[in-house]
Design a protein around this motif. Structure first.
Motif, PDB file in Angstrom:
ATOM      1  N   TYR A 195      34.470  41.401  43.473  1.00 33.77           N
ATOM      2  CA  TYR A 195      35.742  41.620  44.830  1.00 33.77           C
ATOM      3  C   TYR A 195      35.609  41.263  45.835  1.00 33.77           C
ATOM      4  O   TYR A 195      35.936  40.516  46.521  1.00 33.77           O
ATOM      5  CB  TYR A 195      36.553  42.926  44.334  1.00 33.77           C
ATOM      6  CG  TYR A 195      37.807  42.864  45.220  1.00 33.77           C
ATOM      7  CD1 TYR A 195      38.988  42.191  44.988  1.00 33.77           C
ATOM      8  CD2 TYR A 195      38.019  43.324  46.864  1.00 33.77           C
ATOM      9  CE1 TYR A 195      39.977  42.004  45.828  1.00 33.77           C
ATOM     10  CE2 TYR A 195      38.480  43.438  47.456  1.00 33.77           C
ATOM     11  CZ  TYR A 195      39.805  42.750  46.724  1.00 33.77           C
ATOM     12  OH  TYR A 195      41.139  43.135  47.847  1.00 33.77           O
TER      13      TYR A 195
ATOM     14  N   HIS B 257      35.429  37.000  48.011  1.00 39.09           N
ATOM     15  CA  HIS B 257      35.188  36.894  49.035  1.00 39.09           C
ATOM     16  C   HIS B 257      34.975  35.811  49.965  1.00 39.09           C
ATOM     17  O   HIS B 257      35.435  34.975  50.780  1.00 39.09           O
ATOM     18  CB  HIS B 257      35.593  38.229  49.850  1.00 39.09           C
ATOM     19  CG  HIS B 257      36.977  38.972  49.353  1.00 39.09           C
ATOM     20  ND1 HIS B 257      36.954  40.007  48.029  1.00 39.09           N
ATOM     21  CD2 HIS B 257      37.988  38.693  50.424  1.00 39.09           C
ATOM     22  CE1 HIS B 257      38.070  40.581  48.475  1.00 39.09           C
ATOM     23  NE2 HIS B 257      38.790  40.169  49.877  1.00 39.09           N
TER      24      HIS B 257
ATOM     25  N   ASN C 181      42.325  33.789  41.986  1.00 39.02           N
ATOM     26  CA  ASN C 181      42.950  35.732  43.026  1.00 39.02           C
ATOM     27  C   ASN C 181      43.992  36.313  42.287  1.00 39.02           C
ATOM     28  O   ASN C 181      43.413  37.580  42.493  1.00 39.02           O
ATOM     29  CB  ASN C 181      43.173  34.110  43.473  1.00 39.02           C
ATOM     30  CG  ASN C 181      42.028  33.871  45.406  1.00 39.02           C
ATOM     31  OD1 ASN C 181      41.496  34.517  44.907  1.00 39.02           O
ATOM     32  ND2 ASN C 181      42.604  32.813  45.809  1.00 39.02           N
ATOM     33  N   LYS C 182      45.179  35.819  41.714  1.00 39.91           N
ATOM     34  CA  LYS C 182      45.939  36.888  41.252  1.00 39.91           C
ATOM     35  C   LYS C 182      45.294  38.208  39.774  1.00 39.91           C
ATOM     36  O   LYS C 182      45.552  38.960  39.796  1.00 39.91           O
ATOM     37  CB  LYS C 182      46.917  36.365  40.961  1.00 39.91           C
ATOM     38  CG  LYS C 182      48.071  35.691  41.977  1.00 39.91           C
ATOM     39  CD  LYS C 182      49.221  35.348  41.037  1.00 39.91           C
ATOM     40  CE  LYS C 182      49.902  35.452  42.538  1.00 39.91           C
ATOM     41  NZ  LYS C 182      51.119  34.544  41.828  1.00 39.91           N
TER      42      LYS C 182
ATOM     43  N   SER D 238      42.338  40.119  41.896  1.00 39.26           N
ATOM     44  CA  SER D 238      43.119  40.919  42.506  1.00 39.26           C
ATOM     45  C   SER D 238      43.689  42.129  41.239  1.00 39.26           C
ATOM     46  O   SER D 238      43.985  43.197  41.682  1.00 39.26           O
ATOM     47  CB  SER D 238      44.587  40.467  42.614  1.00 39.26           C
ATOM     48  OG  SER D 238      44.097  39.575  43.864  1.00 39.26           O
TER      49      SER D 238
ATOM     50  N   ASN E 217      52.181  42.253  43.298  1.00 48.34           N
ATOM     51  CA  ASN E 217      51.154  41.298  44.321  1.00 48.34           C
ATOM     52  C   ASN E 217      51.128  39.872  43.494  1.00 48.34           C
ATOM     53  O   ASN E 217      49.984  39.204  43.788  1.00 48.34           O
ATOM     54  CB  ASN E 217      49.835  42.585  43.581  1.00 48.34           C
ATOM     55  CG  ASN E 217      48.612  41.608  44.831  1.00 48.34           C
ATOM     56  OD1 ASN E 217      48.289  40.672  45.702  1.00 48.34           O
ATOM     57  ND2 ASN E 217      47.350  41.967  43.744  1.00 48.34           N
TER      58      ASN E 217
END
Length: 363
Positions: A87, A91, A100-101, A104, A169
């Motif tokens: 994680y 970045h 990204n989803k 996450s 999200n």
């Protein structure tokens, strides 16, 4: 995040930045992998060195709280450390919205799972500490069952909240879903309100403890020993042997007499002697009764008085205490007292009265 480096590396770094793939330079990939590996090294160093040292220190203390927190960190799953490192590393990369989803989602799921494990360890610690107060194993098992149900309800609510956060999200509108869940919850609650009432009452019984397993209680006209406290009903065993099943909702709304909670029992009885009893015998009666009561260790004499002229007897009132709530001990002690009084009265020539009528015939 800004990463500083020595000036002589500028040439190599600039060359790495000149090559790119999938929207990221080679330098970006190296940074992401470096952050990932560094995070893993730091976390595993913490797990294998620092935690082991802290675990040894915690064994030297009498406090169990530090043991609980050490166990929480030691029980972190194998996927948690790589997930956290991944994680952080991602970045430093420019990724598509879908990636990204997904990243996450996985990170939130693993984080929620590990958080739930930690909460379960804390919950179990305090539950076991609470259950250690009970000496009755059946009572301990009953309380543990209720606590497990409370934990199950908490887990369901926890994962519902996590699912809503993840969907939010991911860009899904959860407002209408929350509203429909609320309406559905109200409908279900109305349909099973009696069951829910008994369920909440069982929680109230376990937490407030108006009675526990083994207590002899009186509910209205029913009396019995508590054998089992369930989620919907409580089962009593009456003195005559039958099983009484009473809903928990009724128990929490009714007046309950708990005889086991008595520190001592107060009892009284009356004795009637015949009108032919002499004055000297009348004076002896309270002393004879007091001696009979004082001869039994479990009893504490309070008073004995001549109280009235009855229709066919001279009546005495006797009051005493028994220093135990046990009904079997009480009955046996009272029997010993009554037998001793009977023997003493016979020796003194004092006659017990019984219903009689005297008929006077005039000629």
């Amino acid at each position: 995040m800004i990463i500083t480096h020595p000036p002589f590396l500028d040439v190599y770094i600039n060359s790495l930045k000149s090559y790119s793939w999938a929207g990221n330079t080679v330098w970006d990939y190296i940074l992401a992998v470096g952050i990932f590996l560094t995070t893993l090294l730091v976390l595993y160093f913490f797990r294998t060195i620092i935690l082991v040292y802290l675990h040894r220190l915690s064994k030297k203390t009498e406090n169990r709280l530090d043991d609980m927190f050490i166990d929480i960190f030691q029980n972190v799953g194998k996927l948690a450390y790589p997930a956290f490192g991944l994680y952080l590393g991602l970045h430093f990369l420019t990724l598509t919205n879908s990636i990204n989803k997904v990243a996450s989602f996985l990170f939130v799921f693993i984080l929620a799972y590990e958080a739930l494990k930690a909460l379960k360890s804390i919950y179990k610690f305090y539950i076991e500490t609470y259950l250690d107060k009970f000496e009755n194993e059946r009572e301990r098992q009953g309380s543990r069952s209720v606590m497990n149900i409370i934990w199950f309800v908490f887990v369901v609510i926890f994962w519902l909240i996590v699912a809503l956060l993840i969907m939010s999200n991911l860009g899904i509108n959860v407002t209408s879903l929350v509203a429909s869940l609320g309406i559905g919850g109200i409908a279900i609650a109305l349909a099973v309100q009696n069951v829910l009432g008994d369920l909440l009452s069982s929680f109230s019984i376990y937490l407030d403890k108006p009675f526990t397993i083994g207590d002899y209680i009186e509910v209205g006209t029913d009396k019995g020993t508590v054998e089992r406290i369930g989620l919907k009903t409580t089962r009593l065993r009456s003195l005559t042997g039958e099983e009484l099943i009473i809903s928990n909702k009724e128990l929490t709304s009714a007046r309950i007499n708990n005889y086991r909670r008595m520190e001592r029992r107060r009892d009284s009885f009356s004795i009637g002697v015949t009108y032919g009893t002499t004055k000297e015998q009348m004076k002896k009666i309270p002393k004879l009764i007091q001696k009979s009561i004082d001869a039994v260790d479990e009893l504490d004499f309070l008073r004995c008085h001549f109280i009235e002229f009855g229709d066919f007897s001279l009546n005495f009132s006797v009051v005493y205490y028994i220093e135990t709530p046990d009904v079997d001990v009480f009955v046996e002690a009272k029997e010993r007292v009554l037998l001793d009084i009977y023997n003493k009265f016979n020796k003194e020539g004092i006659e017990f009265a019984y219903p009689t009528q005297e008929i006077i015939v005039k000629k």
